[in-house]
Design a protein around this motif. Structure first.
Motif, PDB file in Angstrom:
ATOM      1  N   SER A 111       0.820  -1.210   0.000  1.00 33.78           N
ATOM      2  CA  SER A 111       0.000   0.000   0.000  1.00 33.78           C
ATOM      3  C   SER A 111       0.855   1.263   0.000  1.00 33.78           C
ATOM      4  O   SER A 111       0.346   2.363   0.234  1.00 33.78           O
ATOM      5  CB  SER A 111      -0.922   0.006   1.229  1.00 33.78           C
ATOM      6  N   THR A 112       2.152   1.128  -0.274  1.00 35.26           N
ATOM      7  CA  THR A 112       3.059   2.274  -0.320  1.00 35.26           C
ATOM      8  C   THR A 112       3.253   2.732  -1.761  1.00 35.26           C
ATOM      9  O   THR A 112       3.524   1.930  -2.648  1.00 35.26           O
ATOM     10  CB  THR A 112       4.425   1.920   0.289  1.00 35.26           C
ATOM     11  N   ASP A 126       1.587   6.990   1.955  1.00 41.22           N
ATOM     12  CA  ASP A 126       0.636   5.943   2.306  1.00 41.22           C
ATOM     13  C   ASP A 126      -0.461   5.985   1.254  1.00 41.22           C
ATOM     14  O   ASP A 126      -1.235   6.942   1.193  1.00 41.22           O
ATOM     15  CB  ASP A 126       0.075   6.192   3.705  1.00 41.22           C
ATOM     16  N   ARG A 128      -3.186   4.626   0.980  1.00 40.31           N
ATOM     17  CA  ARG A 128      -4.575   4.603   1.454  1.00 40.31           C
ATOM     18  C   ARG A 128      -5.061   5.975   1.900  1.00 40.31           C
ATOM     19  O   ARG A 128      -6.261   6.229   1.916  1.00 40.31           O
ATOM     20  CB  ARG A 128      -4.684   3.606   2.607  1.00 40.31           C
ATOM     21  N   ALA A 133       4.735   9.319   4.123  1.00 36.09           N
ATOM     22  CA  ALA A 133       5.308   8.361   5.063  1.00 36.09           C
ATOM     23  C   ALA A 133       6.749   8.722   5.385  1.00 36.09           C
ATOM     24  O   ALA A 133       7.191   8.644   6.526  1.00 36.09           O
ATOM     25  CB  ALA A 133       5.226   6.945   4.495  1.00 36.09           C
TER      26      ALA A 133
END
Length: 413
Positions: A111-112, A126, A128, A133
């Protein structure tokens, strides 16, 4: 009179200075380096299993994140929309913008969302939420190639940015540019190692599924494939194909994402090789032809109008499909091979058995069949394909190159 003129001159000078200062302040606010993060303000959409078939068409090339979101690239921006199976592009779910740097490459792992910029900055988001990050300085990529309006070259074919598995399933991000290599911990962006001195004598290819960085190195002798541990940066070996000439070029094969976690190589003499965790590459004659692709342990290609699958290591034929006609392999992913027929049917097969998983027309509305596939992308059963005009030439502008204003067709297999 002289005093009044002097005062007037002073007032004009002061006004000019104030105007100049205000203009400079406005110019700085507009032109100064900036980062704008607009994170998601709503919850993630639920994970669903969309029905098989064409989803819709898009103006830009998407990357699928967690089966829920689509991420796109613009010249100075990354942004996402939702859900992944939306028929059209919709209002951004999150957005990340930098100025004046240009976006050079993007890859998704888990999910990165990792982005590389023209000034060398590496930024991980991130996927999502769109929140940053981590950020890190990296080697600059050099001149950033102008991408066509879909951004497919940036998200589906990024250069100089790779990932590799390491100990305890920890992933390493490897960034290449200007003869320099750097390794980062994907989890937090810590720089783990760097290697310099290859500006004129080393070409960095990508990474292997066994956690190696692959380069063609001619810095200290004849050009050879150099293997470097992705987690430490330590060179673990060099290999030169038997009988190789003075010029050596290598193409990675069977990669999980572009040039990342690859399982094979094809050298400039047309020979195919398998790359394992230890020892030199193993000859794989089943991969020798340029149009043969590697899907896991299987070599897939068309021979004499027949699509077939062979064991890459032994060359033994495992299956053949002579009933599909003159198909073209456009994308592969774990457990799926996607081929396109002249009638623009998208057929998805199991690479181990050749069994058909799905088949449907890759057409939208009244767009017609007057196109050929450009760059393509496949992940988690989603397939996206650029549609190029049949008579388009590389020198054509985007309007003459792409089929229409929404040239990317997205499907679920």
């Amino acid at each position: 009179m002289g005093v009044q003129k002097g005062r007037r001159r002073i007032m004009v000078a002061v006004a000019a200075l104030l105007a100049l200062g205000a203009g400079a302040a406005v110019g700085y606010r507009v032109l100064a380096p900036a980062e704008v993060v607009t994170p998601a303000q709503a919850a993630l959409p639920p994970l669903v299993t969309p029905p098989t078939g064409v989803v819709g068409r898009l103006p830009a090339a998407p990357l699928i994140v967690d089966g829920r979101l689509r991420v796109y690239a613009a010249q100075r921006q990354l942004y996402a929309d939702r859900p992944a199976d939306s028929r059209h592009r919709v209002t951004p779910f999150w957005s990340y913008r930098r100025w004046p740097a240009q976006l050079d490459g993007v890859l998704v792992t888990g999910s990165t969302v990792v982005s590389r910029w023209s000034d060398g900055k590496v930024v991980a988001l991130d996927g999502r939420t769109g929140k940053v990050a981590w950020r890190a300085d990296g080697p600059a990529p050099g001149e950033v190639s102008a991408a066509r309006r879909t951004g497919a070259a940036v998200v589906w074919d990024p250069r100089g940015i790779f990932v590799a598995p390491g100990p305890d399933e920890r992933m390493t991000l490897v960034v290449s540019g200007g003869g320099e290599l750097r390794g980062y911990a994907l989890a937090d962006g810590r720089e783990l190692w760097r290697a310099t001195g290859g500006a004129d004598c080393r070409t960095d290819l990508g990474t292997s599924a066994a956690g190696q960085v692959l380069s063609v190195d001619a810095c200290a002798g004849p050009a050879s494939v150099e293997f470097r541990d992705a987690a430490t940066g330590v060179v673990t070996g060099r290999w030169r194909p038997p009988g190789a000439g003075p010029e050596l070029s290598v193409t990675p094969l069977g990669c999980l994402t572009p040039r990342s976690q690859c399982r094979g190589l094809r050298t400039s003499d047309g020979r195919g090789w398998l790359v394992g965790p230890g020892g030199p590459p193993l000859a794989a004659p089943a991969l020798d032809a340029d149009d043969i692709i590697l899907s896991g342990e299987f070599a897939i290609g068309v021979t004499g109008g027949v699509l077939n699958g062979r064991e890459a290591r032994t060359g033994r034929e495992r299956w053949r499909r002579g009933d599909l006609g003159e198909v073209r392999v456009i994308a592969v992913e774990p457990g799926r091979v996607h081929v396109l027929t002249p009638e623009r049917d998208l057929i998805t097969l199991d690479p181990r058995t050749g069994a058909q998983r799905s088949r449907f027309p890759l057409t939208v509305g009244e767009d017609g069949l007057g196109w050929v596939p450009g760059l393509a992308y496949a992940v988690d059963g989603y397939v996206a394909v650029e549609r190029i005009r049949e008579r388009a030439r590389p020198e054509d502008d985007d309007q003459g190159w792409f089929l229409n204003s929404e040239p990317v067709v997205l499907a679920v297999t």
